[in-house]
Design a protein around this motif. Structure first.
Motif, PDB file in Angstrom:
ATOM      1  N   GLN A 161     -11.326 116.450 -19.510  1.00  0.00           N
ATOM      2  CA  GLN A 161     -12.307 115.842 -18.614  1.00  0.00           C
ATOM      3  C   GLN A 161     -12.157 114.319 -18.555  1.00  0.00           C
ATOM      4  O   GLN A 161     -12.450 113.708 -17.523  1.00  0.00           O
ATOM      5  N   LEU A 162     -11.696 113.731 -19.637  1.00  0.00           N
ATOM      6  CA  LEU A 162     -11.392 112.298 -19.606  1.00  0.00           C
ATOM      7  C   LEU A 162     -10.314 112.017 -18.571  1.00  0.00           C
ATOM      8  O   LEU A 162     -10.439 111.077 -17.778  1.00  0.00           O
ATOM      9  N   LYS A 163      -9.264 112.826 -18.554  1.00  0.00           N
ATOM     10  CA  LYS A 163      -8.184 112.626 -17.586  1.00  0.00           C
ATOM     11  C   LYS A 163      -8.691 112.799 -16.154  1.00  0.00           C
ATOM     12  O   LYS A 163      -8.309 112.031 -15.248  1.00  0.00           O
ATOM     13  N   VAL A 164      -9.560 113.774 -15.950  1.00  0.00           N
ATOM     14  CA  VAL A 164     -10.145 113.984 -14.620  1.00  0.00           C
ATOM     15  C   VAL A 164     -10.881 112.733 -14.161  1.00  0.00           C
ATOM     16  O   VAL A 164     -10.711 112.268 -13.022  1.00  0.00           O
ATOM     17  N   LEU A 165     -11.696 112.160 -15.047  1.00  0.00           N
ATOM     18  CA  LEU A 165     -12.474 110.982 -14.664  1.00  0.00           C
ATOM     19  C   LEU A 165     -11.592 109.749 -14.545  1.00  0.00           C
ATOM     20  O   LEU A 165     -11.800 108.913 -13.644  1.00  0.00           O
ATOM     21  N   GLN A 166     -10.606 109.604 -15.417  1.00  0.00           N
ATOM     22  CA  GLN A 166      -9.686 108.475 -15.295  1.00  0.00           C
ATOM     23  C   GLN A 166      -8.990 108.492 -13.929  1.00  0.00           C
ATOM     24  O   GLN A 166      -8.856 107.449 -13.284  1.00  0.00           O
ATOM     25  N   ASP A 167      -8.543 109.658 -13.509  1.00  0.00           N
ATOM     26  CA  ASP A 167      -7.877 109.774 -12.207  1.00  0.00           C
ATOM     27  C   ASP A 167      -8.838 109.405 -11.076  1.00  0.00           C
ATOM     28  O   ASP A 167      -8.448 108.733 -10.102  1.00  0.00           O
ATOM     29  N   ALA A 168     -10.089 109.840 -11.187  1.00  0.00           N
ATOM     30  CA  ALA A 168     -11.070 109.550 -10.144  1.00  0.00           C
ATOM     31  C   ALA A 168     -11.392 108.062 -10.090  1.00  0.00           C
ATOM     32  O   ALA A 168     -11.533 107.473  -9.007  1.00  0.00           O
ATOM     33  N   VAL A 169     -11.524 107.434 -11.249  1.00  0.00           N
ATOM     34  CA  VAL A 169     -11.802 105.993 -11.318  1.00  0.00           C
ATOM     35  C   VAL A 169     -10.647 105.194 -10.715  1.00  0.00           C
ATOM     36  O   VAL A 169     -10.857 104.232  -9.964  1.00  0.00           O
ATOM     37  N   THR A 170      -9.432 105.602 -11.028  1.00  0.00           N
ATOM     38  CA  THR A 170      -8.257 104.941 -10.460  1.00  0.00           C
ATOM     39  C   THR A 170      -8.235 105.090  -8.936  1.00  0.00           C
ATOM     40  O   THR A 170      -7.966 104.126  -8.203  1.00  0.00           O
ATOM     41  N   ALA A 171      -8.529 106.292  -8.459  1.00  0.00           N
ATOM     42  CA  ALA A 171      -8.526 106.546  -7.018  1.00  0.00           C
ATOM     43  C   ALA A 171      -9.579 105.720  -6.295  1.00  0.00           C
ATOM     44  O   ALA A 171      -9.381 105.315  -5.143  1.00  0.00           O
TER      45      ALA A 171
END
Length: 248
Positions: free
Chosen positions: A80-90
């Protein structure tokens, strides 16, 4: 950073602190969909933006691990950290994200300690844990000893909220003397949880017994209340302590 708002006569009225002094929050429930915090990525992004506006540059998010309710694992939390990191980057949000966990002191945690299973920590092997709010666990000191024997540095989440310490402040002092670091919640400074919690966090600050300050943010309601915390005289006093947040 401390700002001063003045009244019409030019006299000092209110000190307003900035959480940029802390820089790092090490207790929140912002990861999406795995505990009682943010339910969706969209909610997580709103919370990240709110924390950024408060002055934070890094969030170490700590989902609950509790055998009866939140059976999270390091793998689930990292996913879930990776999911949110990707969303924050996007979204182009400039925020560093990391994860650990808030471990509930139950038999499952004791068994994990006994088996030396992986436990998510942050910083210098800091292990965030919580207990029942009402009753002191019979195995509290056993668990702390086990954590320390395995090289963990135990951090007690929101010590001001445990009613079993009310009227027994010296027990908190004793825990810290035994090496347990203390992390009160910022929102306790406004009495958000209870008058008792407000009284205890003020005593902890007065005694210099605060090691970390955490948001424990679950929702935008918590972040809105943090805006009120900025005007707390005790926040100004707490930020003068040798807090560890900024070193994470």
């Amino acid at each position: 950073m401390i700002k001063f708002f003045q009244n019409l006569f030019g006299k000092e009225e209110v000190q307003v602190a900035s959480l940029s002094v802390l820089g790092v929050d090490m207790h929140s429930h912002i990861l999406p969909g795995i505990d009682d915090g943010a339910a969706t990525v969209e909610q997580s992004l709103e919370l990240v933006r709110g924390m950024q506006e408060l002055g934070y540059r890094k969030l170490i998010m700590t989902p609950h691990i509790m055998s009866d309710f939140y059976r999270n694992t390091p793998e689930i939390i990292r996913m879930q950290l990776k999911v949110l990191q990707d969303a924050v980057t996007a979204e182009g949000i400039d925020m560093e994200l990391a994860c650990a966990a808030e471990h509930y002191l139950d038999e499952a945690l004791l068994q994990k300690l006994e088996d030396n299973e992986e436990l998510l920590t942050f910083g210098d092997n800091y292990l965030l844990f919580e207990t029942s709010f009402l009753n002191e666990p019979l195995n509290l000191r056993e668990a702390i000893f086990r954590m320390q024997s395995l090289g963990y540095k135990p951090v007690l989440a929101h010590p001001e909220r445990y009613t079993y310490f009310y009227g027994k402040f010296n027990d908190l002092v004793s825990l810290r003397e035994q090496g347990v670091l203390l992390q009160p919640n910022l929102n306790s400074l406004t009495g958000y949880y209870s008058p008792g919690a407000k009284m205890i966090i003020e005593k902890l600050i007065d005694a210099g017994l605060v090691d970390f300050l955490g948001s424990d943010a679950h929702s935008l309601k918590h972040i809105a209340n943090l805006q009120k915390v900025l005007c707390s005289k005790y926040l100004v006093k707490a930020l003068e302590l040798p807090l560890l947040n900024s070193k994470l």
